[in-house]
Design a protein around this motif. Structure first.
Motif, PDB file in Angstrom:
ATOM      1  N   PRO A  57      43.707  48.228  36.239  1.00  0.00           N
ATOM      2  CA  PRO A  57      42.376  47.611  36.287  1.00  0.00           C
ATOM      3  C   PRO A  57      42.247  46.511  35.230  1.00  0.00           C
ATOM      4  CG  PRO A  57      42.211  50.012  36.211  1.00  0.00           C
ATOM      5  CD  PRO A  57      43.649  49.661  35.958  1.00  0.00           C
ATOM      6  N   LYS A  58      41.415  45.543  35.518  1.00  0.00           N
ATOM      7  CA  LYS A  58      41.206  44.405  34.609  1.00  0.00           C
ATOM      8  C   LYS A  58      40.827  44.865  33.197  1.00  0.00           C
ATOM      9  CE  LYS A  58      38.459  40.281  33.896  1.00  0.00           C
ATOM     10  NZ  LYS A  58      37.264  39.545  34.274  1.00  0.00           N
ATOM     11  N   GLU A  59      40.082  45.947  33.103  1.00  0.00           N
ATOM     12  CA  GLU A  59      39.623  46.439  31.800  1.00  0.00           C
ATOM     13  C   GLU A  59      40.789  46.846  30.900  1.00  0.00           C
ATOM     14  OE1 GLU A  59      36.988  46.254  34.828  1.00  0.00           O
ATOM     15  OE2 GLU A  59      38.439  47.899  34.837  1.00  0.00           O
ATOM     16  N   GLN A  60      41.936  47.135  31.482  1.00  0.00           N
ATOM     17  CA  GLN A  60      43.103  47.521  30.693  1.00  0.00           C
ATOM     18  C   GLN A  60      44.022  46.338  30.384  1.00  0.00           C
ATOM     19  OE1 GLN A  60      45.116  50.767  32.645  1.00  0.00           O
ATOM     20  NE2 GLN A  60      43.249  51.977  32.801  1.00  0.00           N
ATOM     21  N   GLY A  61      43.726  45.175  30.944  1.00  0.00           N
ATOM     22  CA  GLY A  61      44.563  43.996  30.755  1.00  0.00           C
ATOM     23  C   GLY A  61      44.392  43.370  29.380  1.00  0.00           C
ATOM     24  N   ARG A  62      45.354  42.522  29.031  1.00  0.00           N
ATOM     25  CA  ARG A  62      45.322  41.796  27.761  1.00  0.00           C
ATOM     26  C   ARG A  62      45.596  40.318  28.024  1.00  0.00           C
ATOM     27  NH1 ARG A  62      48.946  44.689  23.266  1.00  0.00           N
ATOM     28  NH2 ARG A  62      48.048  43.011  22.065  1.00  0.00           N
ATOM     29  N   TRP A  63      44.793  39.473  27.383  1.00  0.00           N
ATOM     30  CA  TRP A  63      45.044  38.043  27.434  1.00  0.00           C
ATOM     31  C   TRP A  63      46.191  37.728  26.492  1.00  0.00           C
ATOM     32  CZ3 TRP A  63      43.103  35.041  31.036  1.00  0.00           C
ATOM     33  CH2 TRP A  63      41.905  35.402  31.656  1.00  0.00           C
ATOM     34  N   GLU A  64      47.170  36.983  26.976  1.00  0.00           N
ATOM     35  CA  GLU A  64      48.315  36.602  26.156  1.00  0.00           C
ATOM     36  C   GLU A  64      48.601  35.123  26.329  1.00  0.00           C
ATOM     37  OE1 GLU A  64      52.341  37.373  28.496  1.00  0.00           O
ATOM     38  OE2 GLU A  64      51.171  39.225  28.328  1.00  0.00           O
ATOM     39  N   SER A  81      46.533  40.390  40.725  1.00  0.00           N
ATOM     40  CA  SER A  81      45.662  39.358  40.190  1.00  0.00           C
ATOM     41  C   SER A  81      46.184  38.980  38.814  1.00  0.00           C
ATOM     42  CB  SER A  81      44.223  39.861  40.085  1.00  0.00           C
ATOM     43  OG  SER A  81      43.673  40.053  41.364  1.00  0.00           O
ATOM     44  N   MET A  82      46.088  37.692  38.510  1.00  0.00           N
ATOM     45  CA  MET A  82      46.482  37.188  37.195  1.00  0.00           C
ATOM     46  C   MET A  82      45.321  36.384  36.642  1.00  0.00           C
ATOM     47  SD  MET A  82      50.381  35.867  37.760  1.00  0.00           S
ATOM     48  CE  MET A  82      51.566  36.862  38.666  1.00  0.00           C
ATOM     49  N   GLY A  83      44.978  36.689  35.411  1.00  0.00           N
ATOM     50  CA  GLY A  83      43.928  35.935  34.750  1.00  0.00           C
ATOM     51  C   GLY A  83      44.469  34.635  34.194  1.00  0.00           C
ATOM     52  N   TYR A  84      43.595  33.630  34.138  1.00  0.00           N
ATOM     53  CA  TYR A  84      43.958  32.337  33.563  1.00  0.00           C
ATOM     54  C   TYR A  84      42.779  31.792  32.763  1.00  0.00           C
ATOM     55  CZ  TYR A  84      44.530  27.397  32.893  1.00  0.00           C
ATOM     56  OH  TYR A  84      44.589  26.165  32.303  1.00  0.00           O
ATOM     57  N   SER A  85      43.094  31.207  31.609  1.00  0.00           N
ATOM     58  CA  SER A  85      42.108  30.514  30.796  1.00  0.00           C
ATOM     59  C   SER A  85      42.838  29.630  29.797  1.00  0.00           C
ATOM     60  CB  SER A  85      41.231  31.520  30.034  1.00  0.00           C
ATOM     61  OG  SER A  85      40.263  30.843  29.255  1.00  0.00           O
ATOM     62  N   THR A  86      42.144  28.653  29.274  1.00  0.00           N
ATOM     63  CA  THR A  86      42.673  27.929  28.122  1.00  0.00           C
ATOM     64  C   THR A  86      42.416  28.801  26.895  1.00  0.00           C
ATOM     65  OG1 THR A  86      40.598  26.768  27.719  1.00  0.00           O
ATOM     66  CG2 THR A  86      42.181  25.694  29.188  1.00  0.00           C
ATOM     67  N   HIS A 127      46.955  33.902  29.784  1.00  0.00           N
ATOM     68  CA  HIS A 127      47.083  34.556  31.079  1.00  0.00           C
ATOM     69  C   HIS A 127      47.036  36.071  30.887  1.00  0.00           C
ATOM     70  CE1 HIS A 127      51.091  33.629  29.490  1.00  0.00           C
ATOM     71  NE2 HIS A 127      51.560  34.711  30.113  1.00  0.00           N
ATOM     72  N   MET A 128      46.601  36.753  31.939  1.00  0.00           N
ATOM     73  CA  MET A 128      46.495  38.204  31.935  1.00  0.00           C
ATOM     74  C   MET A 128      47.168  38.707  33.210  1.00  0.00           C
ATOM     75  SD  MET A 128      43.160  40.764  32.063  1.00  0.00           S
ATOM     76  CE  MET A 128      42.232  39.864  30.874  1.00  0.00           C
ATOM     77  N   PRO A 129      48.449  39.074  33.130  1.00  0.00           N
ATOM     78  CA  PRO A 129      49.161  39.554  34.316  1.00  0.00           C
ATOM     79  C   PRO A 129      48.933  41.045  34.546  1.00  0.00           C
ATOM     80  CG  PRO A 129      50.660  39.387  32.473  1.00  0.00           C
ATOM     81  CD  PRO A 129      49.319  38.898  31.982  1.00  0.00           C
ATOM     82  N   GLN A 130      49.499  41.557  35.644  1.00  0.00           N
ATOM     83  CA  GLN A 130      49.572  42.981  35.973  1.00  0.00           C
ATOM     84  C   GLN A 130      48.239  43.600  36.392  1.00  0.00           C
ATOM     85  OE1 GLN A 130      51.567  45.099  32.813  1.00  0.00           O
ATOM     86  NE2 GLN A 130      53.364  43.791  32.894  1.00  0.00           N
ATOM     87  N   ILE A 131      47.303  42.795  36.858  1.00  0.00           N
ATOM     88  CA  ILE A 131      45.980  43.306  37.216  1.00  0.00           C
ATOM     89  C   ILE A 131      45.950  43.631  38.709  1.00  0.00           C
ATOM     90  CG2 ILE A 131      43.500  42.795  37.216  1.00  0.00           C
ATOM     91  CD1 ILE A 131      44.859  43.039  34.397  1.00  0.00           C
ATOM     92  N   SER A 132      45.408  44.805  39.053  1.00  0.00           N
ATOM     93  CA  SER A 132      45.308  45.191  40.461  1.00  0.00           C
ATOM     94  C   SER A 132      44.216  44.380  41.137  1.00  0.00           C
ATOM     95  CB  SER A 132      45.016  46.684  40.595  1.00  0.00           C
ATOM     96  OG  SER A 132      43.821  47.032  39.942  1.00  0.00           O
ATOM     97  N   ASP A 133      44.442  44.021  42.393  1.00  0.00           N
ATOM     98  CA  ASP A 133      43.439  43.241  43.123  1.00  0.00           C
ATOM     99  C   ASP A 133      42.353  44.146  43.703  1.00  0.00           C
ATOM    100  OD1 ASP A 133      45.445  44.185  44.911  1.00  0.00           O
ATOM    101  OD2 ASP A 133      44.725  42.812  46.446  1.00  0.00           O
ATOM    102  N   SER A 134      42.616  45.402  43.926  1.00  0.00           N
ATOM    103  CA  SER A 134      41.590  46.363  44.348  1.00  0.00           C
ATOM    104  C   SER A 134      41.957  47.747  43.847  1.00  0.00           C
ATOM    105  CB  SER A 134      41.407  46.340  45.871  1.00  0.00           C
ATOM    106  OG  SER A 134      42.640  46.613  46.520  1.00  0.00           O
TER     107      SER A 134
END
Length: 149
Positions: A57-64, A81-86, A127-134
């Motif tokens: 779940p996204k709540e367990q992810g880490r921005w790196e 799902s992968m998170g992205y941000s500057t 980026h925040m990899p390894q996130i489940s899409d559902s």
């Protein structure tokens, strides 16, 4: 950040010579048959990590982020799902300079990366990899690490 299907990889060969070599490696090798582990392409300048894990779940992810390396994250099987941000506006919470890993708190966008697709994250892009899409699922992924100098 770039996201696309591997079948369109040639469009991105001009970004950096090692990115081209990394994409060519993904095209030319039978990634399904490769066991998890590290495979050198050009020493520490260019290598690939084959990973298998359960998405979370996204709540367990880490921005790196990285300062020296770009990542090509290619979905061999499954999707995540992968998170992205500057990194501007994010708070640095942990640094491991010797491993080129920097961790942040903040927010960004989630993008679905499906089987047969890749995402390229350049240095200093969070980026925040390894996130489940559902729901969590088992996936196999190749992460090409590219020294950008």
């Amino acid at each position: 950040m770039i996201i696309d299907k591997l079948s369109n990889a040639k469009l991105y060969y001009g970004v950096h010579p090692r990115i081209q070599k990394g994409l060519e490696y993904l095209i030319e090798h039978d990634l399904n048959s490769m066991a998890p582990g590290k495979y050198e392409i050009d020493g520490l300048h260019l290598y690939v990590l084959i990973e298998e894990y359960e998405t979370m779940p996204k709540e367990q992810g880490r921005w790196e982020s990285h300062r020296k390396y770009a990542d090509i994250q290619y979905m061999i099987s499954g999707q995540e799902s992968m998170g992205y941000s500057t990194i501007e506006g994010m708070n640095l919470i942990e640094r491991h300079e010797e491993k080129d890993h920097f961790y942040f708190e903040g927010s960004g966008d989630l993008l679905l990366v499906k089987q047969g697709s890749f995402a390229i994250f350049l240095p200093k892009e969070a980026h925040m990899p390894q996130i489940s899409d559902s729901t969590p699922q088992s996936i196999k992924k190749a992460v090409v690490k590219i020294l950008i100098d």
